[in-house]
Design an enzyme around this catalytic site. Structure first.
Site, short mmCIF file in Angstrom:
data_model
loop_
_atom_site.label_atom_id
_atom_site.label_comp_id
_atom_site.label_asym_id
_atom_site.label_seq_id
_atom_site.Cartn_x
_atom_site.Cartn_y
_atom_site.Cartn_z
N LYS A 284 -8.95 -12.73 -40.13
CA LYS A 284 -9.11 -12.59 -38.69
C LYS A 284 -10.55 -12.94 -38.30
CE LYS A 284 -7.63 -9.46 -35.03
NZ LYS A 284 -7.03 -8.13 -34.73
N GLU A 369 4.75 3.58 -29.82
CA GLU A 369 4.63 4.48 -28.67
C GLU A 369 5.76 5.50 -28.62
OE1 GLU A 369 2.38 0.75 -27.80
OE2 GLU A 369 4.43 1.17 -28.50
N ARG A 397 7.33 1.66 -22.90
CA ARG A 397 8.21 1.59 -24.06
C ARG A 397 8.74 2.95 -24.46
NH1 ARG A 397 5.42 -3.03 -27.75
NH2 ARG A 397 7.33 -2.69 -28.89
#
Length: 636
Positions: A284, A369, A397
């Site tokens: 990354k 979540e 969500r």
């Protein structure tokens, strides 16, 4: 044009395929330069895109987009994909009003087969695309590109669990940029990867299985023994066979910055003819030293100086997120039961200090979540005080869990709802415009909406120590707005800016109060008698607010959220039930999604800035109110 001689030749994926292998490193250098140049000017997601440059090039050299459909999970790492699919000329507009989206959009390009913005959806979406191709007899593969972080979301496993039992042309590319599995596997796994990706290996394996299957009783025993021993060896080396246990063929790991190696493994995946998971290892932030050293800091960035890596931003006050984090630490110091929960957003929600100071009471559950909400309810059931810090858009969500596991059981869970309201350049998928409306539908909920950081601190302490049952404190992105010098907050359930002797009342809440107050000042200078009612607690609304509003002949409720089911709609309904006979106007987001753009631009377009609010009222003032009982009420 000379700055990017290779990239400027790329008008679509077919041009990527035409390049010679020796040209590809140069293309990747140009792609990274373009990423850094544009994101430093516009803001956006940088480190995740720098890490998938070679991966994206390899995908477009092997697959035939749009016949082969590439689905990017979350989509924040799709910038390189956009550059290689005919959007170079517009790339400088990314995340700007009217420009390219920072996420895949089906209305932007045929090479974006499925929209995204939230995590862990790609496998399910690609499975559906692959199934549709099979049913309709269409050619092509569906390819889901998903990061290892997104695998912490349960939806990803639901997708794999169902995909593994099909024979569809589905390929899952696991972009592993933390390299946690490679540390466990090491050199032996890389050696096995080389063997397993050789077509000769698979040919011999297939022939052996056919021969053993046709032998009598003894052949079946030998075959079973070989399969068991092979699985035992893999389990020892990989420490997990979860992907293959779900019915997927596992290939990899492969170096995500070696284009030739990825091309070979992708071609092998296409030849399998059933769902495959290809494990790709990437770095990354690769190619930009600041992003490699601190990929988290450069995940989502505002404008920055390329030479130093420092943010370019005007001096500002402390953000709401920072104030929340500091207040939470303060409260935790005196309450040993207070816990903090995040769904992989500790830094974004201001929980970094809490995580270091109160490790045993800090829980990062990953991008989960739904689990976070039920976990919080479990903590509350055993006497803890859980605080779930989450962006408004991601809390959507967990709507069912808020109802079923928290509100229905009246558990004391505090929802710190960050990024409530318009958030700007991330666009439709991230605007926090639904939470006030869906909280309105849930019994037992108390909802606060501060305008300033001082109010946020007070409301948080009220939520922690005064309220019973579930509580939400929703606050916007950024810092406290500038308020009129003559406004004195009461820190109660509401504030009235102006007097009750005015004809016009603007009702609003949250950060939008600053715009409403400016509009009131503008209109007062024009001779209008106008006040502003600021709701601090938006569920339930204090009955005094309705009683106060009854004295005004015109009500204008301005709300930075959806109209249907919103606070404004409910407020006006209550006024009607109380016999209000004046004019009631609602300015809210009416049955639409809000596109990307700066918050200032979006407020102006929605006529929710001070000028827009004032213009609405001026236009309406040309029509006299239907009834005239308000002077009589004042006389009483």
């Amino acid at each position: 044009m000379l700055e990017f001689p290779l990239l400027n030749q790329i008008k679509g994926p077919e041009d990527v395929k035409r390049l010679y292998p020796e040209q590809l490193p140069g293309l990747c250098v140009e792609l990274r330069r373009e990423l850094i140049k544009t994101v430093s000017a516009n803001g956006g997601h940088l480190s995740s895109n720098l890490g998938v440059v070679e991966l994206t090039v390899a995908l477009h050299r092997v697959f035939e987009s749009p016949t082969d459909q590439i689905v990017w999970d979350v989509g924040h790492q799709s910038y390189v994909h956009k550059l290689l699919t005919g959007r170079v000329d517009r790339f400088s507009t990314i995340r700007q009003y009217g420009g390219l989206s920072g996420f895949p959009r089906t209305d932007e390009s045929v090479h974006d087969p499925f929209g995204a913005g939230h995590s862990s959806t790609s496998i399910s979406a690609a499975s559906g695309l692959a199934a549709a191709k099979r049913i309709k007899g269409e050619d092509g593969y569906a390819v889901a590109v998903i990061g290892d972080g997104a695998l912490t979301g349960g939806l990803a496993f639901e997708g794999m669990n169902n995909a593994g039992r099909t024979q569809d042309k589905l390929i899952i590319v696991l972009n592993d940029n933390k390299m946690s599995i490679s540390k466990n596997v090491g050199a032996i796994a890389r050696h096995l990867m080389v063997i397993r990706t050789k077509p000769f290996y698979f040919k011999i394996k297939d022939i052996a299985e056919v021969v053993l299957a046709h032998l009598p009783y003894l052949g079946k025993k030998i075959r079973k023994a070989l399969v068991l021993s092979k699985n035992a060896i893999k389990n020892y080396l990989y420490h997990s066979t979860i992907f293959e246990e779900m019915g997927l063929i596992y290939l990899g790991p492969v170096d995500g910055h070696d284009i030739a190696a990825m091309e070979r493994i992708f071609r092998r995946a296409k030849a399998v003819g059933r769902p495959v998971l290809v494990h790709v290892l990437t770095v990354k932030g690769k190619g930009y030293s600041f992003a490699e050293q601190d990929p988290r800091a450069f995940h989502g960035v505002s404008k920055f100086d390329v030479e130093t890596g420092d943010a370019i931003a005007p001096a500002s006050h402390e953000t709401f997120s920072a104030v929340f984090g500091r207040t939470l630490c303060m409260a935790a110091s005196s309450n040993p039961h207070l816990c903090a929960i995040t769904a992989a957003m500790a830094a974004g929600t201001g929980l970094t200090d809490f995580a270091s100071q109160y490790r045993s009471r800090f829980f990062d559950v990953g991008i989960a979540e739904e689990h976070a909400v039920v976990f919080a309810a479990g903590l509350a059931a055993n006497g803890m005080l859980p605080v779930f810090a989450v962006y408004s858009t991601f809390l959507q969500r967990a709507y069912d869990q808020i109802i079923h596991d928290v509100a229905l059981q009246n558990k004391k869970v505090v929802f710190a709802v960050d990024r409530a309201g318009l958030v700007g350049q991330d666009g439709e998928t991230h605007q926090g415009i639904f939470d006030a409306a869906f909280f309105n539908t849930i019994p037992n909920m108390t909802v606060f909406s501060p305008t300033t950081s001082d109010e946020l601190r007070n409301m948080l302490f009220s939520a922690f120590f005064e309220c019973n049952g579930p509580v939400a404190v929703r606050y916007p992105r950024g810092c406290s707005p500038a308020l009129p010098a003559d406004f004195c907050p009461t820190y109660g359930h509401y504030d009235l800016y102006g007097t009750g002797q005015a004809d016009i009342l603007i009702v609003t809440y949250g950060k939008l109060f600053a715009e409403a107050a400016k509009a009131a000042q503008m209109l007062r200078k024009e001779g209008m008698a106008i006040s502003v009612l600021k709701l601090n607690q938006i569920k339930p609304v204090d009955t005094v607010c309705y009683e106060t509003a009854m004295f005004f002949s015109r009500l204008y409720f301005v709300e930075e959220g959806v109209r249907t089911g919103g606070v404004a709609e409910l407020f006006c309904a209550h006024m009607a039930e109380r016999g209000y006979r004046g004019a009631c106007h609602i300015c809210a987001i009416d049955d639409t999604f809000v596109q990307q753009g700066s918050v200032d631009v979006l407020l102006h377009l929605l006529e929710m800035d001070a000028a827009g609010i004032a213009d609405r009222i001026r236009q309406d003032m040309a029509t006299p109110p239907k009834h005239s009982h308000f002077d009589e009420r004042r006389a009483q």
